[in-house]
Design a protein around this motif. Structure first.
Motif, PDB file in Angstrom:
ATOM      1  N   THR A  59      24.996  50.962  48.294  1.00 22.30           N
ATOM      2  CA  THR A  59      25.119  49.344  47.780  1.00 22.30           C
ATOM      3  C   THR A  59      26.167  48.806  48.796  1.00 22.30           C
ATOM      4  N   TYR A  60      27.089  49.442  49.345  1.00 27.70           N
ATOM      5  CA  TYR A  60      27.993  48.933  50.282  1.00 27.70           C
ATOM      6  C   TYR A  60      27.491  49.128  51.708  1.00 27.70           C
ATOM      7  N   ASP A  61      26.693  49.770  51.940  1.00 22.27           N
ATOM      8  CA  ASP A  61      25.990  49.882  53.159  1.00 22.27           C
ATOM      9  C   ASP A  61      24.806  48.833  53.388  1.00 22.27           C
ATOM     10  N   ALA A  62      24.214  48.400  52.159  1.00 20.87           N
ATOM     11  CA  ALA A  62      23.363  47.152  52.007  1.00 20.87           C
ATOM     12  C   ALA A  62      24.060  45.776  52.076  1.00 20.87           C
ATOM     13  N   GLU A  63      25.366  45.940  52.016  1.00 21.15           N
ATOM     14  CA  GLU A  63      26.359  44.782  52.244  1.00 21.15           C
ATOM     15  C   GLU A  63      26.354  43.879  51.008  1.00 21.15           C
ATOM     16  N   GLU A  64      26.099  44.808  49.986  1.00 22.67           N
ATOM     17  CA  GLU A  64      26.180  44.041  48.537  1.00 22.67           C
ATOM     18  C   GLU A  64      27.491  44.393  48.323  1.00 22.67           C
ATOM     19  N   ASN A  65      28.575  43.510  48.778  1.00 24.18           N
ATOM     20  CA  ASN A  65      29.838  44.059  48.569  1.00 24.18           C
ATOM     21  C   ASN A  65      30.424  43.893  47.201  1.00 24.18           C
ATOM     22  N   HIS A  66      30.399  43.024  46.435  1.00 19.92           N
ATOM     23  CA  HIS A  66      30.873  42.815  45.138  1.00 19.92           C
ATOM     24  C   HIS A  66      30.248  43.757  44.178  1.00 19.92           C
ATOM     25  N   ARG A 114      38.582  47.130  49.270  1.00 19.74           N
ATOM     26  CA  ARG A 114      38.107  46.800  50.387  1.00 19.74           C
ATOM     27  C   ARG A 114      36.850  46.155  50.515  1.00 19.74           C
ATOM     28  N   CYS A 115      35.873  46.518  49.232  1.00 19.14           N
ATOM     29  CA  CYS A 115      34.719  45.663  49.174  1.00 19.14           C
ATOM     30  C   CYS A 115      34.981  44.143  48.601  1.00 19.14           C
ATOM     31  N   THR A 124      36.195  42.157  51.786  1.00 19.93           N
ATOM     32  CA  THR A 124      35.092  42.034  52.688  1.00 19.93           C
ATOM     33  C   THR A 124      34.290  40.834  52.035  1.00 19.93           C
ATOM     34  N   ASP A 125      34.146  40.510  50.530  1.00 23.65           N
ATOM     35  CA  ASP A 125      33.435  39.569  50.182  1.00 23.65           C
ATOM     36  C   ASP A 125      34.444  38.482  50.150  1.00 23.65           C
TER      37      ASP A 125
END
Length: 136
Positions: free
Chosen positions: A68-75, A99-100, A103-104
């Motif tokens: 999910t992080y790799d897909a840039e779905e940070n929250h 960190r996530c 980033t968000d």
């Protein structure tokens, strides 16, 4: 759903409640299934006076969080990392959540996750405080 995952389960009525929740015809996400399985295992273990660290479910949640992080779905990734901590009681994953969130640009949630990490790891908090004193 995350808040319900951390509930303490003490009696056979709790096991029945989890089983009833699991048997509802609702479609569940992979994360919800992991949390439900872990919750059921904890309920059963509590009947025997044991504790459970559910590494298998935590590992599944970890891989889901990383994807999910790799897909840039940070929250969503942050929430999943917090679920890992609930299941495995491994506070280091809260750093990933922080960190996530950061980033968000969700600074409040990032600080809360980092504070929970430091509360669970007082030796790290003391080390950071000592470095701050040396630098000042």
């Amino acid at each position: 759903y995350v808040a319900r995952a951390s509930d303490e389960l003490r009696g056979s009525e709790d096991i029945v409640a989890v089983l009833q929740e699991a048997s509802r015809g609702e479609e569940r996400s992979e994360a919800e299934v992991c949390l439900l399985v872990s919750r059921l295992r904890r309920a059963i273990a509590s009947q025997a006076g044991e504790t459970v660290t559910d590494i298998g479910e935590a590992r599944r949640l970890w891989h889901l969080a990383v994807a999910t992080y790799d897909a840039e779905e940070n929250h969503q990734a942050a929430v999943l990392f917090e679920c890992v901590q609930l299941v495995a009681q491994h506070p280091t994953v809260l750093l990933n959540a922080a960190r996530c969130y950061s980033t968000d640009r969700d600074w409040v949630s990032a600080l809360r996750a980092f504070d929970r990490y430091l509360a669970a790891r007082p030796e790290v908090a003391a080390e950071h405080a000592a470095r701050g004193l040396q630098a000042g």
